[in-house]
Design a protein around this motif. Structure first.
Motif, PDB file in Angstrom:
ATOM      1  N   LEU A  20       0.844  -1.189   0.000  1.00 37.19           N
ATOM      2  CA  LEU A  20       0.000   0.000   0.000  1.00 37.19           C
ATOM      3  C   LEU A  20       0.885   1.247   0.000  1.00 37.19           C
ATOM      4  O   LEU A  20       1.959   1.255   0.607  1.00 37.19           O
ATOM      5  CB  LEU A  20      -0.911   0.022   1.219  1.00 37.19           C
ATOM      6  CG  LEU A  20      -1.796  -1.200   1.444  1.00 37.19           C
ATOM      7  CD1 LEU A  20      -2.684  -0.980   2.675  1.00 37.19           C
ATOM      8  CD2 LEU A  20      -2.620  -1.513   0.230  1.00 37.19           C
ATOM      9  N   SER A  21       0.398   2.267  -0.675  1.00 35.68           N
ATOM     10  CA  SER A  21       1.082   3.560  -0.690  1.00 35.68           C
ATOM     11  C   SER A  21       0.132   4.635  -0.199  1.00 35.68           C
ATOM     12  O   SER A  21      -1.080   4.540  -0.397  1.00 35.68           O
ATOM     13  CB  SER A  21       1.546   3.914  -2.107  1.00 35.68           C
ATOM     14  OG  SER A  21       2.444   2.965  -2.612  1.00 35.68           O
ATOM     15  N   CYS A  22       0.708   5.658   0.417  1.00 33.97           N
ATOM     16  CA  CYS A  22      -0.077   6.797   0.872  1.00 33.97           C
ATOM     17  C   CYS A  22       0.708   8.058   0.552  1.00 33.97           C
ATOM     18  O   CYS A  22       1.766   8.301   1.127  1.00 33.97           O
ATOM     19  CB  CYS A  22      -0.349   6.708   2.368  1.00 33.97           C
ATOM     20  SG  CYS A  22      -1.169   8.167   3.043  1.00 33.97           S
ATOM     21  N   ALA A  23       0.195   8.823  -0.390  1.00 31.14           N
ATOM     22  CA  ALA A  23       0.845  10.064  -0.802  1.00 31.14           C
ATOM     23  C   ALA A  23       0.246  11.234  -0.035  1.00 31.14           C
ATOM     24  O   ALA A  23      -0.976  11.402  -0.023  1.00 31.14           O
ATOM     25  CB  ALA A  23       0.673  10.268  -2.293  1.00 31.14           C
ATOM     26  N   ALA A  24       1.110  12.019   0.583  1.00 30.49           N
ATOM     27  CA  ALA A  24       0.667  13.168   1.369  1.00 30.49           C
ATOM     28  C   ALA A  24       0.960  14.467   0.626  1.00 30.49           C
ATOM     29  O   ALA A  24       1.990  14.597  -0.036  1.00 30.49           O
ATOM     30  CB  ALA A  24       1.371  13.182   2.720  1.00 30.49           C
ATOM     31  N   SER A  25       0.054  15.411   0.747  1.00 31.97           N
ATOM     32  CA  SER A  25       0.256  16.740   0.165  1.00 31.97           C
ATOM     33  C   SER A  25      -0.316  17.783   1.108  1.00 31.97           C
ATOM     34  O   SER A  25      -1.063  17.462   2.032  1.00 31.97           O
ATOM     35  CB  SER A  25      -0.414  16.835  -1.209  1.00 31.97           C
ATOM     36  OG  SER A  25      -1.808  16.630  -1.106  1.00 31.97           O
ATOM     37  N   GLY A  26       0.057  19.033   0.879  1.00 37.54           N
ATOM     38  CA  GLY A  26      -0.413  20.108   1.738  1.00 37.54           C
ATOM     39  C   GLY A  26       0.625  20.431   2.794  1.00 37.54           C
ATOM     40  O   GLY A  26       1.809  20.532   2.508  1.00 37.54           O
ATOM     41  N   ARG A  27       0.186  20.547   4.021  1.00 35.99           N
ATOM     42  CA  ARG A  27       1.025  20.982   5.134  1.00 35.99           C
ATOM     43  C   ARG A  27       1.883  19.843   5.681  1.00 35.99           C
ATOM     44  O   ARG A  27       1.912  19.588   6.883  1.00 35.99           O
ATOM     45  CB  ARG A  27       0.102  21.535   6.219  1.00 35.99           C
ATOM     46  CG  ARG A  27       0.759  22.366   7.288  1.00 35.99           C
ATOM     47  CD  ARG A  27      -0.283  22.750   8.341  1.00 35.99           C
ATOM     48  NE  ARG A  27       0.309  23.124   9.599  1.00 35.99           N
ATOM     49  CZ  ARG A  27      -0.327  23.166  10.754  1.00 35.99           C
ATOM     50  NH1 ARG A  27      -1.619  22.861  10.812  1.00 35.99           N
ATOM     51  NH2 ARG A  27       0.281  23.516  11.856  1.00 35.99           N
ATOM     52  N   THR A  28       2.613  19.182   4.802  1.00 36.83           N
ATOM     53  CA  THR A  28       3.350  17.988   5.208  1.00 36.83           C
ATOM     54  C   THR A  28       4.546  18.289   6.099  1.00 36.83           C
ATOM     55  O   THR A  28       5.007  17.407   6.828  1.00 36.83           O
ATOM     56  CB  THR A  28       3.822  17.217   3.980  1.00 36.83           C
ATOM     57  OG1 THR A  28       4.640  18.085   3.182  1.00 36.83           O
ATOM     58  CG2 THR A  28       2.657  16.731   3.144  1.00 36.83           C
ATOM     59  N   SER A  71       7.271   1.956   5.914  1.00 38.88           N
ATOM     60  CA  SER A  71       8.451   2.727   5.531  1.00 38.88           C
ATOM     61  C   SER A  71       7.999   4.048   4.939  1.00 38.88           C
ATOM     62  O   SER A  71       6.810   4.234   4.656  1.00 38.88           O
ATOM     63  CB  SER A  71       9.312   1.954   4.526  1.00 38.88           C
ATOM     64  OG  SER A  71       8.598   1.710   3.336  1.00 38.88           O
ATOM     65  N   ARG A  72       8.957   4.971   4.753  1.00 38.76           N
ATOM     66  CA  ARG A  72       8.567   6.246   4.168  1.00 38.76           C
ATOM     67  C   ARG A  72       9.642   6.743   3.225  1.00 38.76           C
ATOM     68  O   ARG A  72      10.813   6.386   3.345  1.00 38.76           O
ATOM     69  CB  ARG A  72       8.279   7.309   5.241  1.00 38.76           C
ATOM     70  CG  ARG A  72       9.521   8.089   5.715  1.00 38.76           C
ATOM     71  CD  ARG A  72      10.037   7.547   6.992  1.00 38.76           C
ATOM     72  NE  ARG A  72      10.968   8.476   7.615  1.00 38.76           N
ATOM     73  CZ  ARG A  72      12.278   8.207   7.737  1.00 38.76           C
ATOM     74  NH1 ARG A  72      12.776   7.092   7.235  1.00 38.76           N
ATOM     75  NH2 ARG A  72      13.069   9.063   8.355  1.00 38.76           N
ATOM     76  N   ASP A  73       9.219   7.568   2.293  1.00 40.06           N
ATOM     77  CA  ASP A  73      10.114   8.245   1.365  1.00 40.06           C
ATOM     78  C   ASP A  73       9.890   9.739   1.582  1.00 40.06           C
ATOM     79  O   ASP A  73       8.891  10.288   1.129  1.00 40.06           O
ATOM     80  CB  ASP A  73       9.790   7.839  -0.074  1.00 40.06           C
ATOM     81  CG  ASP A  73      10.766   8.432  -1.089  1.00 40.06           C
ATOM     82  OD1 ASP A  73      11.256   9.559  -0.854  1.00 40.06           O
ATOM     83  OD2 ASP A  73      11.009   7.782  -2.107  1.00 40.06           O
ATOM     84  N   ASN A  74      10.822  10.358   2.302  1.00 39.90           N
ATOM     85  CA  ASN A  74      10.644  11.761   2.664  1.00 39.90           C
ATOM     86  C   ASN A  74      10.550  12.662   1.426  1.00 39.90           C
ATOM     87  O   ASN A  74       9.756  13.601   1.391  1.00 39.90           O
ATOM     88  CB  ASN A  74      11.785  12.242   3.545  1.00 39.90           C
ATOM     89  CG  ASN A  74      11.783  11.539   4.879  1.00 39.90           C
ATOM     90  OD1 ASN A  74      11.603  10.334   4.963  1.00 39.90           O
ATOM     91  ND2 ASN A  74      11.975  12.297   5.938  1.00 39.90           N
ATOM     92  N   ALA A  75      11.338  12.353   0.417  1.00 42.73           N
ATOM     93  CA  ALA A  75      11.366  13.201  -0.772  1.00 42.73           C
ATOM     94  C   ALA A  75      10.030  13.169  -1.509  1.00 42.73           C
ATOM     95  O   ALA A  75       9.622  14.160  -2.119  1.00 42.73           O
ATOM     96  CB  ALA A  75      12.489  12.765  -1.701  1.00 42.73           C
ATOM     97  N   LYS A  76       9.356  12.042  -1.452  1.00 42.47           N
ATOM     98  CA  LYS A  76       8.074  11.885  -2.147  1.00 42.47           C
ATOM     99  C   LYS A  76       6.882  12.116  -1.230  1.00 42.47           C
ATOM    100  O   LYS A  76       5.737  12.024  -1.674  1.00 42.47           O
ATOM    101  CB  LYS A  76       7.979  10.492  -2.768  1.00 42.47           C
ATOM    102  CG  LYS A  76       8.982  10.225  -3.862  1.00 42.47           C
ATOM    103  CD  LYS A  76       8.783   8.838  -4.456  1.00 42.47           C
ATOM    104  CE  LYS A  76       9.766   8.576  -5.584  1.00 42.47           C
ATOM    105  NZ  LYS A  76       9.589   7.213  -6.167  1.00 42.47           N
ATOM    106  N   ASN A  77       7.152  12.387   0.062  1.00 36.60           N
ATOM    107  CA  ASN A  77       6.065  12.544   1.034  1.00 36.60           C
ATOM    108  C   ASN A  77       5.100  11.361   0.966  1.00 36.60           C
ATOM    109  O   ASN A  77       3.871  11.530   0.939  1.00 36.60           O
ATOM    110  CB  ASN A  77       5.306  13.851   0.799  1.00 36.60           C
ATOM    111  CG  ASN A  77       6.110  15.063   1.234  1.00 36.60           C
ATOM    112  OD1 ASN A  77       6.843  15.011   2.218  1.00 36.60           O
ATOM    113  ND2 ASN A  77       5.989  16.144   0.502  1.00 36.60           N
ATOM    114  N   THR A  78       5.667  10.188   0.929  1.00 37.79           N
ATOM    115  CA  THR A  78       4.867   8.974   0.771  1.00 37.79           C
ATOM    116  C   THR A  78       5.249   7.959   1.834  1.00 37.79           C
ATOM    117  O   THR A  78       6.426   7.798   2.158  1.00 37.79           O
ATOM    118  CB  THR A  78       5.084   8.374  -0.628  1.00 37.79           C
ATOM    119  OG1 THR A  78       4.657   9.318  -1.614  1.00 37.79           O
ATOM    120  CG2 THR A  78       4.283   7.095  -0.800  1.00 37.79           C
TER     121      THR A  78
END
Length: 119
Positions: A20-28, A71-78
């Motif tokens: 599963l992936s979760c992409a974050a946007s806005g006030r991240t 896990s997370r990918d800081n550059a992708k905010n995911t």
């Protein structure tokens, strides 16, 4: 406000895997932690896993420990949830959530993605 969009759910046989992936946007930039929760039909929503955004510390429910990896990918905010050795009891709608302050309290939620594990 943070917007969260999950993807990657689907139908899989028992013993299989999904990510599963979760992409974050806005006030991240204000994110302290992100988590995954799930809700099965007729049951309450339950915690699955969490990750501290800056340090990377991870936390898991006992029911998924050793099978799921957050896990997370800081550059992708995911944020990701790798799910292995899936069981029929993992069937649920999986939600991504973000927190400004704690891994126990979450302020923003995604719309959810269905995971169905067949026996």
């Amino acid at each position: 406000q943070v917007q969260l969009v999950e993807s990657g759910g689907g139908l899989v046989q028992a013993g299989g895997s999904l990510r599963l992936s979760c992409a974050a946007s806005g006030r991240t930039f204000s994110t302290y932690a992100m988590g995954w929760f799930r809700q099965a039909p007729g049951k309450e929503r339950e915690f699955v896993a969490a990750i501290i955004w800056s340090g990377g510390s991870t936390y898991y429910a006992d029911s998924v420990k050793g099978r799921f990896t957050i896990s997370r990918d800081n550059a992708k905010n995911t944020v990701y949830l790798q799910m292995n050795s899936l069981k029929p009891e993992d069937t649920a709608v999986y939600y991504c959530a973000s927190s400004y302050s704690s891994r126990y309290v979450y302020h923003n939620w995604g719309q959810g993605t269905q995971v169905t594990v067949s026996s």
